[in-house]
Write a protein that holds these residues in place. Structure first.
Motif, PDB file in Angstrom:
ATOM      1  N   GLN A   1      11.930   3.281  -0.289  1.00 39.06           N
ATOM      2  CA  GLN A   1      12.108   3.316   1.090  1.00 39.06           C
ATOM      3  C   GLN A   1      10.819   2.947   1.643  1.00 39.06           C
ATOM      4  N   PRO A   2      10.591   2.665   2.870  1.00 39.90           N
ATOM      5  CA  PRO A   2       9.441   2.203   3.520  1.00 39.90           C
ATOM      6  C   PRO A   2       8.380   3.236   3.383  1.00 39.90           C
ATOM      7  N   GLY A   3       7.163   3.039   3.138  1.00 41.43           N
ATOM      8  CA  GLY A   3       6.212   4.084   2.954  1.00 41.43           C
ATOM      9  C   GLY A   3       6.146   4.488   1.511  1.00 41.43           C
ATOM     10  N   ASP A   4       6.678   4.423   0.709  1.00 39.49           N
ATOM     11  CA  ASP A   4       6.826   4.379  -0.690  1.00 39.49           C
ATOM     12  C   ASP A   4       5.632   3.712  -1.356  1.00 39.49           C
ATOM     13  N   ARG A   5       4.805   4.152  -2.167  1.00 44.05           N
ATOM     14  CA  ARG A   5       3.679   3.523  -2.863  1.00 44.05           C
ATOM     15  C   ARG A   5       3.958   3.755  -4.478  1.00 44.05           C
ATOM     16  N   TRP A   6       4.135   2.392  -5.175  1.00 43.73           N
ATOM     17  CA  TRP A   6       4.337   2.618  -6.426  1.00 43.73           C
ATOM     18  C   TRP A   6       3.043   1.970  -7.410  1.00 43.73           C
ATOM     19  N   LEU A   7       2.775   2.739  -8.284  1.00 46.33           N
ATOM     20  CA  LEU A   7       1.870   2.608  -9.027  1.00 46.33           C
ATOM     21  C   LEU A   7       2.152   2.352 -10.652  1.00 46.33           C
ATOM     22  N   LEU A   8       1.602   1.079 -11.093  1.00 45.19           N
ATOM     23  CA  LEU A   8       2.082   0.923 -12.574  1.00 45.19           C
ATOM     24  C   LEU A   8       0.521   0.740 -13.107  1.00 45.19           C
ATOM     25  N   CYS A   9       0.472   1.514 -14.495  1.00 41.72           N
ATOM     26  CA  CYS A   9      -0.747   1.390 -15.060  1.00 41.72           C
ATOM     27  C   CYS A   9      -0.857   1.317 -16.543  1.00 41.72           C
TER      28      CYS A   9
ATOM     29  N   ALA B   1      -3.821  14.822 -10.522  1.00 43.92           N
ATOM     30  CA  ALA B   1      -4.204  15.247  -9.353  1.00 43.92           C
ATOM     31  C   ALA B   1      -5.011  14.403  -8.785  1.00 43.92           C
ATOM     32  N   HIS B   2      -6.162  13.615  -9.410  1.00 46.89           N
ATOM     33  CA  HIS B   2      -7.025  12.725  -8.883  1.00 46.89           C
ATOM     34  C   HIS B   2      -6.201  11.421  -8.447  1.00 46.89           C
ATOM     35  N   ILE B   3      -5.394  11.065  -9.350  1.00 48.35           N
ATOM     36  CA  ILE B   3      -4.607   9.643  -8.750  1.00 48.35           C
ATOM     37  C   ILE B   3      -3.769   9.769  -7.649  1.00 48.35           C
ATOM     38  N   SER B   4      -3.161  11.044  -7.391  1.00 48.58           N
ATOM     39  CA  SER B   4      -2.431  11.423  -6.271  1.00 48.58           C
ATOM     40  C   SER B   4      -3.236  11.472  -4.911  1.00 48.58           C
ATOM     41  N   LYS B   5      -4.509  11.929  -5.083  1.00 52.77           N
ATOM     42  CA  LYS B   5      -5.453  12.132  -4.105  1.00 52.77           C
ATOM     43  C   LYS B   5      -5.954  10.790  -3.483  1.00 52.77           C
ATOM     44  N   THR B   6      -6.246   9.833  -4.473  1.00 54.61           N
ATOM     45  CA  THR B   6      -6.631   8.399  -4.225  1.00 54.61           C
ATOM     46  C   THR B   6      -5.379   7.503  -3.697  1.00 54.61           C
ATOM     47  N   LEU B   7      -4.245   7.858  -4.169  1.00 58.47           N
ATOM     48  CA  LEU B   7      -2.924   6.954  -3.544  1.00 58.47           C
ATOM     49  C   LEU B   7      -3.161   7.520  -1.798  1.00 58.47           C
ATOM     50  N   GLY B   8      -3.210   8.931  -1.669  1.00 58.49           N
ATOM     51  CA  GLY B   8      -2.813   9.538  -0.559  1.00 58.49           C
ATOM     52  C   GLY B   8      -3.662   9.203   0.666  1.00 58.49           C
ATOM     53  N   GLN B   9      -4.858   8.324   0.165  1.00 56.31           N
ATOM     54  CA  GLN B   9      -5.834   8.173   1.367  1.00 56.31           C
ATOM     55  C   GLN B   9      -5.525   7.071   2.367  1.00 56.31           C
TER      56      GLN B   9
ATOM     57  N   THR C   1      -7.492   0.592  -2.901  1.00 58.11           N
ATOM     58  CA  THR C   1      -7.183   1.900  -3.777  1.00 58.11           C
ATOM     59  C   THR C   1      -7.235   1.542  -5.361  1.00 58.11           C
ATOM     60  N   ALA C   2      -6.899   0.447  -5.553  1.00 57.22           N
ATOM     61  CA  ALA C   2      -6.809  -0.046  -7.018  1.00 57.22           C
ATOM     62  C   ALA C   2      -8.272   0.093  -7.433  1.00 57.22           C
ATOM     63  N   ASP C   3      -9.181  -0.201  -6.701  1.00 52.96           N
ATOM     64  CA  ASP C   3     -10.805  -0.199  -6.890  1.00 52.96           C
ATOM     65  C   ASP C   3     -11.215   1.189  -7.066  1.00 52.96           C
ATOM     66  N   LEU C   4     -10.731   1.865  -6.193  1.00 55.44           N
ATOM     67  CA  LEU C   4     -11.185   3.397  -6.377  1.00 55.44           C
ATOM     68  C   LEU C   4     -10.562   4.016  -7.721  1.00 55.44           C
ATOM     69  N   LEU C   5      -9.257   3.647  -8.008  1.00 53.80           N
ATOM     70  CA  LEU C   5      -8.905   4.165  -9.296  1.00 53.80           C
ATOM     71  C   LEU C   5      -9.495   3.565 -10.619  1.00 53.80           C
ATOM     72  N   LEU C   6      -9.903   2.493 -10.473  1.00 56.87           N
ATOM     73  CA  LEU C   6     -10.723   1.841 -11.610  1.00 56.87           C
ATOM     74  C   LEU C   6     -12.030   2.460 -11.596  1.00 56.87           C
ATOM     75  N   LYS C   7     -12.724   2.665 -10.551  1.00 56.49           N
ATOM     76  CA  LYS C   7     -13.969   3.237 -10.528  1.00 56.49           C
ATOM     77  C   LYS C   7     -13.805   4.739 -11.356  1.00 56.49           C
ATOM     78  N   GLN C   8     -12.960   5.331 -10.905  1.00 56.19           N
ATOM     79  CA  GLN C   8     -12.555   6.713 -11.502  1.00 56.19           C
ATOM     80  C   GLN C   8     -12.508   6.708 -13.034  1.00 56.19           C
TER      81      GLN C   8
ATOM     82  N   VAL D   1      -4.157  -2.021 -13.689  1.00 53.04           N
ATOM     83  CA  VAL D   1      -3.749  -1.062 -12.309  1.00 53.04           C
ATOM     84  C   VAL D   1      -2.774  -2.242 -11.597  1.00 53.04           C
ATOM     85  N   VAL D   2      -1.545  -1.890 -11.092  1.00 54.14           N
ATOM     86  CA  VAL D   2      -0.640  -2.668 -10.252  1.00 54.14           C
ATOM     87  C   VAL D   2      -0.076  -1.765  -9.084  1.00 54.14           C
TER      88      VAL D   2
END
Length: 412
Positions: free
Chosen positions: A181-189, A200-208, A215-222, A234-235
């Motif tokens: 549905q609209p608003g969904d954010r999918w992460l493949l990694c 918990a940290h992945i969720s916090k980053t995706l929720g910003q 967002t992908a850059d922030l996850l990579l940095k973590q 990360v996709v």
């Protein structure tokens, strides 16, 4: 509805590996992560072949079922290609790759998965892992033998039980269809992210609410801040978001993006087979052990490890209790070498021990009733006895009592 959204794909070698064996793809309708394994070059080739085979599916499908069948067939064909590649190039024997793929069809997400790369869905401020890891430790979690947290640090966490490789022409692939549905954010990694950055940290980053690229850059940095012992891919796919709709050719990252193709060096003498690697550290490559008897061997090994842990816990607890008992006995023995003069009912008594009590436990006991009546003592001596008089030793306590006797004898 027609899928509208935005996406990004990034891949990084990490801080430990010398080459990137991951591959990733983000297109208009298709999104893929493949984590290769099998030696210095085998993993590069396997993940690259998988992505290049699957990217031909990046087109609209009439129905989600049609897309599911196409994904299943394309991944099965990729297994055959890997087998054929090894037959032509024996130095690549043992190569394999995980595959986690997502196709958007109208209001549905069509998913295909094998291995331990992951697909997550972030919806309504909650992160859900959609795929199940095909790993030995996941089987232990599913059977209730260990917790998910214990699985993150289990010494066998890198052992895959299902993978797309050159040994199985008919791989067992998980496929299913989910409404989106609209608003969904999918992460493949790949596990280079989820293996070092917790949910918990992945969720916090995706929720910003930042664009997929940021967002992908922030996850990579973590992942890099956590040491990045493995390649990180990360996709991210946003469904009907406010960011620009993806257009143009798909983005290929990782080993599949090499325009010259993957360069395969000659096999090195004495190379260890990836079926039975000499594991030196926790960040060594994932490897594949499909045999049922090996699974039983791992389960038995885990039982032995659990028994050893219990034995060491029991031994450790026994040692701690013994030390505490020895310390308690020693402290009590010391108290019983001390004396003081006090009152018991109406007479002066020499006590053995110390004046304090330990809760309900008394640390003193009457040693000798002197027979001296409290009422016969001068006021100051009576008060001192009632408040207790410390003595350096039994002889000192007896000397204090003798002084009281002389005082009574000298009284008029």
């Amino acid at each position: 509805m027609v899928f509208e959204g935005s996406s990004v794909a990034i891949s990084h070698t990490g801080k430990v590996r010398s080459n990137n064996q991951d591959s990733g793809y983000a297109g208009s309708n298709l999104f893929v992560v493949a984590d290769g394994m099998g030696g210095h070059a085998g993993g590069d080739v396997a993940s690259s072949i998988a992505v290049h085979r699957l990217k031909d599916l990046d087109h609209p499908f009439a129905t989600p079922t049609e897309a599911e069948v196409a994904l299943q067939q394309a991944i099965s064909v990729t297994a055959t290609v890997l087998i054929d590649t090894v037959s032509e190039r024996p130095e690549l024997a043992g190569m394999g790759t995980t595959v986690s793929a997502l196709v958007m069809v109208d209001d549905y997400a069509v998913i295909a998965h094998i291995g331990d790369s992951r697909i997550y869905l972030y919806r309504d401020d909650a992160l859900t892992q959609i795929t199940t890891d095909h790993t030995f430790v996941q089987r232990l979690v599913d059977s209730g033998r260990i917790t998910p947290e214990e699985a993150r640090y289990h010494p066998r966490r890198s052992v895959l039980m299902r993978v797309l490789g050159d040994m199985d022409p008919d791989p067992q692939i998980d496929t299913f269809i989910m409404p989106t549905q609209p608003g969904d954010r999918w992460l493949l990694c790949s596990d280079g992210l989820c293996g070092v950055v917790d949910d918990a940290h992945i969720s916090k980053t995706l929720g910003q609410g930042l664009p997929p690229g940021r967002t992908a850059d922030l996850l990579l940095k973590q992942a890099l801040d956590a040491g990045a012992p493995d390649n990180v891919t990360v996709v991210i796919v946003d469904v009907g978001g406010s960011h620009p709709m993806f257009s143009g050719a798909g983005t290929i990252v990782g080993s599949a993006s090499n325009p010259r193709g993957v360069e395969v060096p000659a096999a090195r003498p004495g190379r260890t087979s990836w079926l039975h690697p000499g594991r030196q550290a926790a960040n060594e490559p994932t490897h594949f052990e499909p045999a049922a008897e090996f699974l039983e061997e791992l389960i038995e090994e885990d039982r032995r490890r659990a028994r050893r842990r219990r034995v060491w816990w029991i031994v450790g607890l026994a040692v701690i209790l013994a030390v505490l008992a020895a310390a308690t006995l020693g402290a009590y023995s010391w108290t019983q070498s001390r004396y003081f003069v006090g009152a018991d009912d109406d007479t002066v008594v020499i006590f053995r021990g110390i004046q304090q009590d330990l809760g309900p436990i008394s640390l003193s006991s009457p040693y000798e009733d002197t027979g001296i009546e409290l009422v016969d003592l001068p006021f100051y001596q009576r008060l001192a006895v009632q408040q207790t008089i410390s003595a350096r030793s039994l002889a000192n306590a007896e000397a204090i009592v003798e002084t009281m006797r002389r005082t009574l004898e000298d009284a008029p």
